[in-house]
Design an enzyme around this catalytic site. Sequence first.
Site, PDB file in Angstrom:
ATOM      1  N   THR A  21       0.812  -1.225   0.000  1.00 19.31           N
ATOM      2  CA  THR A  21       0.000   0.000   0.000  1.00 19.31           C
ATOM      3  C   THR A  21       0.839   1.265   0.000  1.00 19.31           C
ATOM      4  O   THR A  21       0.471   2.252  -0.633  1.00 19.31           O
ATOM      5  CB  THR A  21      -0.914   0.010   1.256  1.00 19.31           C
ATOM      6  OG1 THR A  21      -1.836  -1.064   1.117  1.00 19.31           O
ATOM      7  CG2 THR A  21      -1.676   1.303   1.406  1.00 19.31           C
ATOM      8  N   ASP A  64       2.236  -6.966  -4.167  1.00 19.38           N
ATOM      9  CA  ASP A  64       1.383  -6.978  -2.988  1.00 19.38           C
ATOM     10  C   ASP A  64       1.995  -8.056  -2.075  1.00 19.38           C
ATOM     11  O   ASP A  64       2.436  -9.105  -2.555  1.00 19.38           O
ATOM     12  CB  ASP A  64      -0.046  -7.371  -3.381  1.00 19.38           C
ATOM     13  CG  ASP A  64      -0.998  -7.317  -2.202  1.00 19.38           C
ATOM     14  OD1 ASP A  64      -1.822  -6.390  -2.166  1.00 19.38           O
ATOM     15  OD2 ASP A  64      -0.921  -8.201  -1.325  1.00 19.38           O
ATOM     16  N   SER A  65       2.016  -7.831  -0.789  1.00 19.10           N
ATOM     17  CA  SER A  65       2.763  -8.763   0.065  1.00 19.10           C
ATOM     18  C   SER A  65       2.121 -10.145   0.154  1.00 19.10           C
ATOM     19  O   SER A  65       2.754 -11.091   0.626  1.00 19.10           O
ATOM     20  CB  SER A  65       3.003  -8.172   1.448  1.00 19.10           C
ATOM     21  OG  SER A  65       1.844  -8.210   2.222  1.00 19.10           O
ATOM     22  N   ASP A  97       0.370  -6.883   5.006  1.00 18.13           N
ATOM     23  CA  ASP A  97      -0.329  -8.158   5.220  1.00 18.13           C
ATOM     24  C   ASP A  97       0.605  -9.278   5.672  1.00 18.13           C
ATOM     25  O   ASP A  97       0.270 -10.041   6.582  1.00 18.13           O
ATOM     26  CB  ASP A  97      -1.060  -8.587   3.938  1.00 18.13           C
ATOM     27  CG  ASP A  97      -2.260  -7.697   3.647  1.00 18.13           C
ATOM     28  OD1 ASP A  97      -2.636  -6.897   4.525  1.00 18.13           O
ATOM     29  OD2 ASP A  97      -2.820  -7.803   2.540  1.00 18.13           O
TER      30      ASP A  97
HETATM   31  N1  ASP Z   1      -2.379  -5.809   0.563  1.00 14.78           N
HETATM   32  C1  ASP Z   1      -1.342  -4.901   0.968  1.00 14.78           C
HETATM   33  C2  ASP Z   1      -0.051  -5.685   1.086  1.00 14.78           C
HETATM   34  O1  ASP Z   1       0.170  -6.334   2.087  1.00 14.78           O
HETATM   35  C3  ASP Z   1      -1.691  -4.236   2.248  1.00 14.78           C
HETATM   36  C4  ASP Z   1      -0.666  -3.250   2.767  1.00 14.78           C
HETATM   37  O2  ASP Z   1       0.307  -2.914   2.150  1.00 14.78           O
HETATM   38  O3  ASP Z   1      -0.870  -2.754   3.865  1.00 14.78           O
HETATM   39  O4  ASP Z   1       0.741  -5.692   0.180  1.00 14.78           O
END
Ligand code: ASP
Length: 352
Positions: A21, A64-65, A97
Site C-alpha cells: 500500500t 502486494d505482500s 499483510d
Molecule cells: N495488501 C497490501 C499488502 O500487504 C496491504 C498493505 O500494504 O498494507 O501488500
Amino acid sequence: MQMTRSEPHKSRVLVVYTGGTIGSVQDASGGLVPLDFDEIHRHVPELEQPNREVEIISFEPPLDSSNVGTKEWLDLAKAIKHHYQDFDGFVILHGTDTLAYTASALSFMLEGLHKPVIITGSQLPIGLPRTDGRENLLAAVDIATTVRFNEPIVQEVAVYFGSSLFRGNRTHKASAESMQAIISPNLPSLAEAGVDIIYNEGLMYRDATAAFDVNEAMDNRIAWLPLFPGQPLEVIERMTNWPDLRGLVLSTFGSGNAPSNPALKSILSEAHNRGVTIVNVTQCDHGAVHPERYATAHLLRDCGVVPGGDMTTEAALTKLMVCLGRGYDGEEARSFMLRNIRGELTRFSALT
Ligand code: ASP
C-alpha cells in the site's frame, strides 16, 4: 530500562521497495495497484538530507505482500548481502499483510547481522493526505542511520510501524484498520518515536557471530494446523500423512493445550516417529506455551511435540523452515527450535 536519545550521523541507507500500500495508487476500478518508487520519492522529498545518502532499489514489478514468499525472502537477503559493505543501514518497504512473516524469516536468514534492517509499510498510500507512510518511511530511515559510540543502535531485523520499533520476529499484523496495525504481543517495543526517538537499549539484540552471511536454505515442506473444538481428526490425519511433510506448527488452546484424544495422540506420535518436527504455539494473542501446566498439554509432550514458548506463529513457521533447511531433524531440530536463535523466544524456567 535504560533510555538514550539518538545522535544523528552521516550515513548511507539502502531502501528496498518491495510493493504494498505504501507505494500504491487507485486504478480505474478503485482497486489499489503498486506504483513505481520514483513517485514515493516525489511525495517524500525530506528523504534527502545533507547528513545522509539514500539509495533506492525496487522489486520489479512491485508486489502486494500476499505474493511474497520464500523466493522473495531470499531475494531480499541476497540484496542485503550484496550491498552489506556499502551501506550503514537498510530499509525495506513492504505490504503490511505478510510483513511479520518477512521480518521473521529475514531475522533467521541473516547471520552475524551488525547493521539495522528496518522493515516498514503503511495502511494508507503515501500520496494520500492522511497517509501514515511518510512518517513510517522517514522514521525508519532515521533509525537505520542512528549510531551510538560509532555503532548502529539497532543491529537486527526490526519493524517500524505506528510510532513503535519492534523486534521483527516478534511482530504480528493485528489490525486491517488501525494505524498501529503491527504489534509485538510478547516483547515491549525497542524504541518509541515521539518528539525524539527513545531507544530501549537494554532490549537490543546483538548477534555474537562475527561475519555476516545468509542462511539460504529454507525448507517449506511444512504445515500450519490451528486446532478448534469439534475439528474432524481426518483432516489432521490427511495433513500429517503427506509423505513429504517435514515440519508442523500446531496452534493450540491457551498455554498449549489440545483435546485428550487417544486418536489425536496416535496421529501425532506416528508423524513424530516418521521424523516430522512438530512445534506447539498458542493461538492466544499473547502469552506462551507451558507444557507442564495442564494435563491436556501432556498428550502433546508425550508425542514428542516441541513447546514453542512465546514464539509468534510467524516466527515458528519461518524458524522451522530455516531449521529444516539446515538439514536438521530429530533431536537436532528439537534443540534448534527450543533455542533462542535471534531473540524470538523468552526463556521460561520450566520449558523443556
Ligand atoms: N495488501 C497490501 C499488502 O500487504 C496491504 C498493505 O500494504 O498494507 O501488500
